[in-house]
Design a protein around this motif. Structure first.
Motif, PDB file in Angstrom:
ATOM      1  N   GLY A  72       0.831  -1.195   0.000  1.00 39.02           N
ATOM      2  CA  GLY A  72       0.000   0.000   0.000  1.00 39.02           C
ATOM      3  C   GLY A  72       0.865   1.244   0.000  1.00 39.02           C
ATOM      4  O   GLY A  72       2.076   1.180   0.228  1.00 39.02           O
ATOM      5  N   PRO A  73       0.243   2.401  -0.224  1.00 38.42           N
ATOM      6  CA  PRO A  73       1.003   3.654  -0.216  1.00 38.42           C
ATOM      7  C   PRO A  73       1.350   4.080   1.206  1.00 38.42           C
ATOM      8  O   PRO A  73       0.722   3.635   2.175  1.00 38.42           O
ATOM      9  N   LEU A  74       2.329   4.934   1.339  1.00 40.41           N
ATOM     10  CA  LEU A  74       2.617   5.569   2.608  1.00 40.41           C
ATOM     11  C   LEU A  74       1.380   6.370   2.994  1.00 40.41           C
ATOM     12  O   LEU A  74       0.830   7.109   2.165  1.00 40.41           O
ATOM     13  N   HIS A  75       0.898   6.201   4.235  1.00 42.13           N
ATOM     14  CA  HIS A  75      -0.314   6.897   4.645  1.00 42.13           C
ATOM     15  C   HIS A  75      -0.404   7.002   6.161  1.00 42.13           C
ATOM     16  O   HIS A  75       0.323   6.325   6.884  1.00 42.13           O
ATOM     17  N   THR A  76      -1.321   7.850   6.613  1.00 46.04           N
ATOM     18  CA  THR A  76      -1.576   8.056   8.030  1.00 46.04           C
ATOM     19  C   THR A  76      -3.075   7.957   8.256  1.00 46.04           C
ATOM     20  O   THR A  76      -3.860   8.489   7.471  1.00 46.04           O
ATOM     21  N   MET A  77      -3.470   7.266   9.320  1.00 44.70           N
ATOM     22  CA  MET A  77      -4.875   7.207   9.738  1.00 44.70           C
ATOM     23  C   MET A  77      -5.040   8.069  10.981  1.00 44.70           C
ATOM     24  O   MET A  77      -4.157   8.093  11.843  1.00 44.70           O
ATOM     25  N   GLU A 124       2.506   7.377  10.628  1.00 50.24           N
ATOM     26  CA  GLU A 124       2.683   7.249   9.183  1.00 50.24           C
ATOM     27  C   GLU A 124       3.250   5.864   8.910  1.00 50.24           C
ATOM     28  O   GLU A 124       4.271   5.490   9.469  1.00 50.24           O
ATOM     29  N   ARG A 125       2.538   5.108   8.059  1.00 45.05           N
ATOM     30  CA  ARG A 125       2.922   3.718   7.860  1.00 45.05           C
ATOM     31  C   ARG A 125       2.815   3.305   6.397  1.00 45.05           C
ATOM     32  O   ARG A 125       2.142   3.932   5.598  1.00 45.05           O
ATOM     33  N   ARG A 126       3.496   2.187   6.116  1.00 48.54           N
ATOM     34  CA  ARG A 126       3.382   1.501   4.817  1.00 48.54           C
ATOM     35  C   ARG A 126       3.235   0.023   5.140  1.00 48.54           C
ATOM     36  O   ARG A 126       3.945  -0.512   5.982  1.00 48.54           O
ATOM     37  N   VAL A 127       2.293  -0.627   4.465  1.00 41.87           N
ATOM     38  CA  VAL A 127       2.069  -2.059   4.681  1.00 41.87           C
ATOM     39  C   VAL A 127       2.360  -2.824   3.399  1.00 41.87           C
ATOM     40  O   VAL A 127       2.155  -2.312   2.294  1.00 41.87           O
ATOM     41  N   VAL A 147      -8.056   8.866   6.177  1.00 40.40           N
ATOM     42  CA  VAL A 147      -6.701   8.540   5.746  1.00 40.40           C
ATOM     43  C   VAL A 147      -6.095   9.767   5.080  1.00 40.40           C
ATOM     44  O   VAL A 147      -6.807  10.530   4.411  1.00 40.40           O
ATOM     45  N   THR A 148      -4.790   9.943   5.282  1.00 43.91           N
ATOM     46  CA  THR A 148      -4.067  10.997   4.581  1.00 43.91           C
ATOM     47  C   THR A 148      -2.863  10.371   3.898  1.00 43.91           C
ATOM     48  O   THR A 148      -2.079   9.662   4.533  1.00 43.91           O
ATOM     49  N   VAL A 149      -2.757  10.603   2.606  1.00 48.86           N
ATOM     50  CA  VAL A 149      -1.612  10.195   1.798  1.00 48.86           C
ATOM     51  C   VAL A 149      -0.810  11.473   1.554  1.00 48.86           C
ATOM     52  O   VAL A 149      -1.405  12.527   1.284  1.00 48.86           O
ATOM     53  N   PRO A 150       0.523  11.435   1.686  1.00 50.17           N
ATOM     54  CA  PRO A 150       1.302  12.659   1.489  1.00 50.17           C
ATOM     55  C   PRO A 150       0.914  13.392   0.199  1.00 50.17           C
ATOM     56  O   PRO A 150       0.763  12.775  -0.860  1.00 50.17           O
ATOM     57  N   GLU A 161      -1.950  14.828  -0.389  1.00 48.24           N
ATOM     58  CA  GLU A 161      -3.394  14.794  -0.630  1.00 48.24           C
ATOM     59  C   GLU A 161      -4.146  15.234   0.617  1.00 48.24           C
ATOM     60  O   GLU A 161      -3.622  15.151   1.733  1.00 48.24           O
ATOM     61  N   ALA A 162      -5.380  15.665   0.437  1.00 49.08           N
ATOM     62  CA  ALA A 162      -6.231  16.042   1.563  1.00 49.08           C
ATOM     63  C   ALA A 162      -6.740  14.788   2.271  1.00 49.08           C
ATOM     64  O   ALA A 162      -6.889  13.731   1.640  1.00 49.08           O
ATOM     65  N   PRO A 163      -7.021  14.870   3.574  1.00 54.82           N
ATOM     66  CA  PRO A 163      -7.607  13.726   4.279  1.00 54.82           C
ATOM     67  C   PRO A 163      -8.942  13.323   3.643  1.00 54.82           C
ATOM     68  O   PRO A 163      -9.678  14.176   3.140  1.00 54.82           O
ATOM     69  N   ARG A 164      -9.207  12.012   3.668  1.00 54.02           N
ATOM     70  CA  ARG A 164     -10.460  11.509   3.100  1.00 54.02           C
ATOM     71  C   ARG A 164     -10.871  10.247   3.845  1.00 54.02           C
ATOM     72  O   ARG A 164     -10.038   9.555   4.421  1.00 54.02           O
ATOM     73  N   PRO A 165     -12.174   9.937   3.832  1.00 54.00           N
ATOM     74  CA  PRO A 165     -12.620   8.692   4.476  1.00 54.00           C
ATOM     75  C   PRO A 165     -12.217   7.481   3.631  1.00 54.00           C
ATOM     76  O   PRO A 165     -12.036   7.586   2.407  1.00 54.00           O
ATOM     77  N   LEU A 166     -12.060   6.343   4.283  1.00 52.97           N
ATOM     78  CA  LEU A 166     -11.834   5.088   3.554  1.00 52.97           C
ATOM     79  C   LEU A 166     -13.165   4.624   2.997  1.00 52.97           C
ATOM     80  O   LEU A 166     -14.142   4.497   3.747  1.00 52.97           O
ATOM     81  N   PRO A 167     -13.274   4.343   1.716  1.00 51.82           N
ATOM     82  CA  PRO A 167     -14.559   3.934   1.142  1.00 51.82           C
ATOM     83  C   PRO A 167     -15.161   2.707   1.813  1.00 51.82           C
ATOM     84  O   PRO A 167     -16.369   2.625   1.986  1.00 51.82           O
ATOM     85  N   TRP A 168     -14.331   1.748   2.207  1.00 48.40           N
ATOM     86  CA  TRP A 168     -14.829   0.509   2.797  1.00 48.40           C
ATOM     87  C   TRP A 168     -15.172   0.650   4.281  1.00 48.40           C
ATOM     88  O   TRP A 168     -15.661  -0.288   4.887  1.00 48.40           O
TER      89      TRP A 168
END
Length: 123
Positions: free
Chosen positions: A45-50, A87-90, A109-112, A114-121
């Motif tokens: 997955g991409p580098l991201h933060t929850m 900030e993690r990568r899986v 979720v925030t991806v470097p 990009e603006a924060p957004r909800p997870l669709p699932w």
């Protein structure tokens, strides 16, 4: 009480995973979300933060997670607690990955870059 059967579950396919919603606000949950994630061998997955804590329970295969300079591999039968804001990568192991993930409802979720957004699932 809500029973989520396979015909009621929602599946989202991303370039890295297939994610099946199990408990979300749209499916009747008010406080928690839960989903199953399946990743093919080596998928990452991409580098991201929850912004909410997550719990990953690996049910098959393995998951490697990197947070800062620390990397851990989590195998089937183990649980991983990831703090909010980390900030993690899986990445799935050589045998792929199946896991159940849960977090409080309303997480973003925030991806470097990009603006924060909800997870669709998790909606």
């Amino acid at each position: 009480m809500h029973v989520i059967t396979p015909d009621l579950a929602r599946t989202t396919t991303t370039p890295n995973a297939v994610v099946t919603s199990l408990a979300t606000p749209a499916l009747g949950s008010t406080a928690l979300t839960s989903w199953q994630v399946r990743m093919r061998p080596g998928a990452a997955g991409p580098l991201h933060t929850m912004d909410k804590e997550q719990i990953h329970v690996v049910t098959a295969g393995s998951l490697t997670i990197s947070i800062g300079d620390r990397t851990e591999t989590v195998t089937a039968g183990s649980a991983l607690i990831v703090p909010a804001g980390a900030e993690r990568r899986v990445q799935a192991g050589d045998e792929g990955l199946e896991a159940l993930v849960s977090m409080p409802a309303g997480g973003q979720v925030t991806v470097p870059g990009e603006a924060p957004r909800p997870l669709p699932w998790a909606q």
